[in-house]
Design an enzyme around this catalytic site. Structure first.
Site, PDB file in Angstrom:
ATOM      1  N   CYS A  91     -11.259  -6.866  -9.003  1.00  0.00           N
ATOM      2  CA  CYS A  91     -12.506  -7.529  -9.388  1.00  0.00           C
ATOM      3  C   CYS A  91     -13.633  -6.519  -9.255  1.00  0.00           C
ATOM      4  O   CYS A  91     -13.922  -6.049  -8.154  1.00  0.00           O
ATOM      5  CB  CYS A  91     -12.758  -8.748  -8.507  1.00  0.00           C
ATOM      6  N   GLY A  92     -14.268  -6.189 -10.370  1.00  0.00           N
ATOM      7  CA  GLY A  92     -15.317  -5.174 -10.353  1.00  0.00           C
ATOM      8  C   GLY A  92     -16.594  -5.648  -9.692  1.00  0.00           C
ATOM      9  O   GLY A  92     -17.145  -4.958  -8.824  1.00  0.00           O
ATOM     10  N   HIS A  93     -17.087  -6.826 -10.091  1.00  0.00           N
ATOM     11  CA  HIS A  93     -18.314  -7.313  -9.455  1.00  0.00           C
ATOM     12  C   HIS A  93     -18.074  -7.544  -7.971  1.00  0.00           C
ATOM     13  O   HIS A  93     -18.952  -7.311  -7.143  1.00  0.00           O
ATOM     14  CB  HIS A  93     -18.826  -8.592 -10.146  1.00  0.00           C
ATOM     15  N   HIS A 225      -8.900 -14.400 -19.169  1.00  0.00           N
ATOM     16  CA  HIS A 225     -10.272 -14.038 -19.529  1.00  0.00           C
ATOM     17  C   HIS A 225     -10.365 -13.829 -21.043  1.00  0.00           C
ATOM     18  O   HIS A 225      -9.508 -13.152 -21.631  1.00  0.00           O
ATOM     19  CB  HIS A 225     -10.708 -12.740 -18.851  1.00  0.00           C
ATOM     20  N   ASP A 250     -18.368 -15.929 -16.267  1.00  0.00           N
ATOM     21  CA  ASP A 250     -18.837 -14.896 -15.343  1.00  0.00           C
ATOM     22  C   ASP A 250     -20.338 -14.757 -15.509  1.00  0.00           C
ATOM     23  O   ASP A 250     -20.841 -14.655 -16.630  1.00  0.00           O
ATOM     24  CB  ASP A 250     -18.135 -13.568 -15.643  1.00  0.00           C
ATOM     25  N   CYS A 254     -19.248  -8.427 -15.524  1.00  0.00           N
ATOM     26  CA  CYS A 254     -17.813  -8.349 -15.248  1.00  0.00           C
ATOM     27  C   CYS A 254     -17.331  -6.900 -15.243  1.00  0.00           C
ATOM     28  O   CYS A 254     -17.235  -6.261 -16.301  1.00  0.00           O
ATOM     29  CB  CYS A 254     -16.996  -9.173 -16.245  1.00  0.00           C
ATOM     30  N   GLY A 255     -17.013  -6.406 -14.044  1.00  0.00           N
ATOM     31  CA  GLY A 255     -16.632  -4.994 -13.927  1.00  0.00           C
ATOM     32  C   GLY A 255     -15.310  -4.652 -14.568  1.00  0.00           C
ATOM     33  O   GLY A 255     -15.196  -3.652 -15.293  1.00  0.00           O
ATOM     34  N   THR A 256     -14.277  -5.460 -14.327  1.00  0.00           N
ATOM     35  CA  THR A 256     -12.985  -5.169 -14.949  1.00  0.00           C
ATOM     36  C   THR A 256     -13.035  -5.476 -16.442  1.00  0.00           C
ATOM     37  O   THR A 256     -12.371  -4.815 -17.245  1.00  0.00           O
ATOM     38  CB  THR A 256     -11.848  -5.958 -14.268  1.00  0.00           C
TER      39      THR A 256
END
Length: 333
Positions: A91-93, A225, A250, A254-256
């Site tokens: 999870c990026g965020h 997603h 989101d 969204c980082g990923t």
């Protein structure tokens, strides 16, 4: 005060999206890697995720991160990412929120102007470089796991929508990338219900007809997603609405998802070398991304993305479970 547990947390938000960073109260989770710990947690400890994420302690778009001891010799922490749909490989965020919390709580050695934090995740090693000024975490640049484009120009028959064209890309999770304009839907939060419904239908159709599987780790599979691109987007400046199973958007860029989109832009020849991608969320917040290296994932050409964003601390808490509480796993409404 009666409680069967006391779970300590630092709450943050990353460009609008919450991360509940669990700093204490969770015992060591068995497993030699974070991927193994993710599977163990899902099979034996998922009630804890539900307690922390579902109402009344959480909400329908809640997410979190459980800190554990690192699984590598040089790692600072291991992280499990939890949300309403389960446990994510990456999870990026959430990573940006974790790094911000670790710096501002003094849980890692803090160096100015940049503090490097090495995190072990179920998807692999990620490195967060935190810009620090006067002890404050101003921004975080995340060097993510390799991202790749799984396939381009796929068509799937979706009930109620007909044939939908999508690209499939991976940036720590799998993302179906769809041009929202080709569905006849406006990029407008006033139409968020219709957009979300379309996203859930597309996910279900893809998972039934062509479920994606990571070529190096079959435990990472499935599409939860859908990244709906604003048709007014440009190659280096995109806007999107990110629909997520089981039914929410989101709030962050969204980082990923940004990593997956960056890989897709490179695969289509829309970006070159280390050209920066500005990716805006459905609420107008921004991540910046660029490819800092090239590699491969299985037979797929891949990039190593670096994602820059900001997070802020919003509170600290100890979460309790009274033995008479009628909702020991929370509830979904």
């Amino acid at each position: 005060m009666r409680s069967t547990m006391i779970i300590s947390a630092i709450d943050t938000h990353t460009e609008g999206m919450p991360t509940r960073v669990i700093t204490g109260g969770v015992a060591a989770i068995p497993g030699a890697t974070m991927a193994e710990r993710r599977i163990y947690f899902a099979e034996h400890l998922d009630d804890l995720r539900k307690l922390l994420i579902n109402e009344p302690r959480g909400h329908a778009a809640m997410s979190g991160a459980i800190l554990q001891q690192a699984t590598t010799d040089d790692g600072h922490y291991g992280v499990l990412f939890i949300e309403v749909s389960g446990l994510l490989p990456m999870c990026g965020h959430g990573t940006i929120g974790v790094a911000t919390a670790l710096v501002e709580a003094g849980m890692v050695p803090v160096v100015e102007p940049v503090t490097e934090i090495r995190l072990d995740t179920p998807a692999g090693r990620v490195v967060a470089s935190v810009e620090v000024n006067g002890g404050h975490a101003d921004s975080v640049t995340l060097r993510n796991v390799p991202a790749y484009c799984d396939s381009l120009d796929n068509d799937v028959e979706v009930p109620g929508l007909g044939a939908v064209r999508y690209d499939m890309a991976y940036g720590g999770n799998f993302y179906a990338i769809v041009d929202l304009g080709k569905l006849g839907l406006p990029f407008d939060r006033a139409h968020k219900g219709r957009i979300l419904d379309a996203g859930l239908r597309i996910m279900a159709a893809i998972n039934e007809s062509r479920r994606p599987v990571h070529p190096e780790d079959e435990r990472i599979s499935g599409c939860k997603h859908v990244l709906f691109l604003d048709p007014a987007s440009e190659p280096a400046h995109t806007r999107h609405a990110m629909a997520i199973h089981p039914g929410w958007f989101d709030r962050s860029p969204c980082g990923t998802g940004t990593s997956a989109l960056l890989a897709r832009q490179h695969a289509r020849g829309l970006l070159s070398d280390d050209q920066v991608l500005q990716n805006d969320s459905f609420i107008g917040t921004t991540f910046y991304a660029r490819a800092v290296d090239t590699t491969s994932v299985g037979e797929h050409p891949a990039i190593v993305p670096a994602i820059t964003g900001r997070a802020w601390l919003t509170g600290t808490a100890n979460y309790l479970l009274d033995p008479t509480d009628p909702f020991p796993q929370g509830f979904v409404f």
